[in-house]
Scaffold this motif. Structure first.
Motif, PDB file in Angstrom:
ATOM      1  N   LEU A  39      -3.219  -2.070  29.779  1.00 23.13           N
ATOM      2  CA  LEU A  39      -3.355  -2.594  28.425  1.00 23.13           C
ATOM      3  C   LEU A  39      -2.597  -3.908  28.262  1.00 23.13           C
ATOM      4  O   LEU A  39      -3.093  -4.850  27.630  1.00 23.13           O
ATOM      5  CB  LEU A  39      -2.840  -1.568  27.413  1.00 23.13           C
ATOM      6  N   ARG A  40      -1.413  -3.972  28.833  1.00 21.33           N
ATOM      7  CA  ARG A  40      -0.604  -5.190  28.717  1.00 21.33           C
ATOM      8  C   ARG A  40      -1.322  -6.372  29.370  1.00 21.33           C
ATOM      9  O   ARG A  40      -1.370  -7.475  28.816  1.00 21.33           O
ATOM     10  CB  ARG A  40       0.755  -4.970  29.371  1.00 21.33           C
ATOM     11  N   GLN A  41      -1.903  -6.132  30.540  1.00 16.34           N
ATOM     12  CA  GLN A  41      -2.634  -7.189  31.228  1.00 16.34           C
ATOM     13  C   GLN A  41      -3.846  -7.625  30.418  1.00 16.34           C
ATOM     14  O   GLN A  41      -4.139  -8.823  30.299  1.00 16.34           O
ATOM     15  CB  GLN A  41      -3.081  -6.688  32.620  1.00 16.34           C
ATOM     16  N   ALA A  42      -4.552  -6.661  29.833  1.00 15.38           N
ATOM     17  CA  ALA A  42      -5.734  -6.987  29.043  1.00 15.38           C
ATOM     18  C   ALA A  42      -5.374  -7.829  27.829  1.00 15.38           C
ATOM     19  O   ALA A  42      -6.134  -8.720  27.424  1.00 15.38           O
ATOM     20  CB  ALA A  42      -6.438  -5.698  28.602  1.00 15.38           C
ATOM     21  N   ILE A  43      -4.212  -7.571  27.229  1.00 14.87           N
ATOM     22  CA  ILE A  43      -3.763  -8.355  26.085  1.00 14.87           C
ATOM     23  C   ILE A  43      -3.363  -9.761  26.533  1.00 14.87           C
ATOM     24  O   ILE A  43      -3.709 -10.760  25.894  1.00 14.87           O
ATOM     25  CB  ILE A  43      -2.589  -7.651  25.371  1.00 14.87           C
ATOM     26  N   LEU A  44      -2.642  -9.854  27.649  1.00 17.46           N
ATOM     27  CA  LEU A  44      -2.171 -11.157  28.126  1.00 17.46           C
ATOM     28  C   LEU A  44      -3.328 -12.097  28.441  1.00 17.46           C
ATOM     29  O   LEU A  44      -3.290 -13.278  28.116  1.00 17.46           O
ATOM     30  CB  LEU A  44      -1.292 -10.982  29.370  1.00 17.46           C
ATOM     31  N   VAL A  45      -4.350 -11.578  29.123  1.00 18.25           N
ATOM     32  CA  VAL A  45      -5.461 -12.440  29.521  1.00 18.25           C
ATOM     33  C   VAL A  45      -6.529 -12.504  28.445  1.00 18.25           C
ATOM     34  O   VAL A  45      -7.563 -13.129  28.608  1.00 18.25           O
ATOM     35  CB  VAL A  45      -6.077 -11.978  30.859  1.00 18.25           C
ATOM     36  N   MET A  46      -6.280 -11.834  27.303  1.00 18.94           N
ATOM     37  CA  MET A  46      -7.146 -11.850  26.144  1.00 18.94           C
ATOM     38  C   MET A  46      -8.500 -11.203  26.395  1.00 18.94           C
ATOM     39  O   MET A  46      -9.510 -11.592  25.810  1.00 18.94           O
ATOM     40  CB  MET A  46      -7.296 -13.267  25.582  1.00 18.94           C
ATOM     41  N   ASP A  47      -8.534 -10.211  27.293  1.00 18.32           N
ATOM     42  CA  ASP A  47      -9.676  -9.302  27.331  1.00 18.32           C
ATOM     43  C   ASP A  47      -9.658  -8.476  26.045  1.00 18.32           C
ATOM     44  O   ASP A  47     -10.703  -8.125  25.499  1.00 18.32           O
ATOM     45  CB  ASP A  47      -9.595  -8.369  28.548  1.00 18.32           C
TER      46      ASP A  47
END
Length: 250
Positions: A39-47
């Motif tokens: 989830l954190r990665q998805a938020i960072l890359v704006m997925d």
């Protein structure tokens, strides 16, 4: 993406999510740490877009996880400021340029104190460990590696101060501006400048030149702030077109 309606995606969108390695793991994520990282990665890359509503039920299907680890991950992200709660509703925190600029303003005071104490207390071993982290960037050209190296540099530099409060403050500041920093790390020109400036700062600290190190850290932060401000301004219209919650600058 994570609402119940949005969970009914086209085959092409689902396939893209699967192969991105960011929002849909290849295997069920049963541990909270796995869910949190995804989830954190998805938020960072704006997925997961700024301002996007989050549904625990939709995330269960998306991540192949039970609800308990999802809730634990969302709580962690809420503490970090990446997720916002309003009553029972959860959303990805909107990306406000004015808030990013305020964080950089606060960062100047923290890093000035870091430079003063680190210049007095740093050991050769501590300097060498940070230099080894910086040198890794010479063989890495992906955004994720540069992001991690930049984080490690500033947190480890704060560690040289010997003051746990400064380390925690620095960690918190970096967390608050993570999405903006990710944008910066995606720019090759900004990466090369960051390496040169990080190396100069570390050298000044190693030589005990506290005032110069503090000035270099402040100048480094302001340079990144200006790059990020420009990058966010350029991306704002495109992100709003995708439904993102992007706030105005100052």
């Amino acid at each position: 993406m994570p609402t119940d309606d949005q969970n009914r995606r086209s085959p092409q969108a689902a396939d893209a999510a699967t192969h991105s390695g960011r929002t849909r793991p290849d295997r069920p994520a049963d541990r909270a740490e796995d869910v949190y990282a995804s989830l954190r990665q998805a938020i960072l890359v704006m997925d997961l877009m700024p301002g996007e509503a989050l549904s625990e039920r939709a995330l269960e299907g998306l991540l192949g996880s039970s609800r308990t680890p999802i809730r634990e991950a969302l709580l962690r992200l809420e503490v970090e400021g990446l997720v916002t709660r309003s009553g029972r509703s959860l959303r990805v925190t909107a990306l406000e340029l004015s808030a990013v600029l305020e964080a950089f303003e606060y960062r100047e005071f923290i890093e000035a104190a870091v430079a003063q104490l680190a210049s007095q207390r740093a050991t050769p071993e501590g300097i060498a460990r940070i230099q080894a982290v910086l040198d890794q960037s010479r063989t890495r050209d992906d955004t994720a590696s540069w992001f991690a190296i930049g984080t490690d540099f500033h947190v480890m530099l704060a560690g040289l101060s010997g003051n746990g409060f400064l380390v925690r403050a620095m960690t918190d500041i970096l967390t608050r501006i993570e999405r903006a920093r990710w944008i910066m790390c995606s720019l090759p020109s900004a990466r090369s400048e960051a390496y040169a400036e990080h190396s100069q700062i570390l050298r000044l600290v190693a030589e005990g030149r506290a005032d110069e190190a503090a000035a270099a850290l402040v100048a480094h932060g302001r340079g990144l702030r200006d790059i990020l401000s420009e990058a966010l301004s350029q991306q704002r219209l495109g992100l709003r077109g995708r439904g993102a919650g992007i706030g105005p600058g100052t």
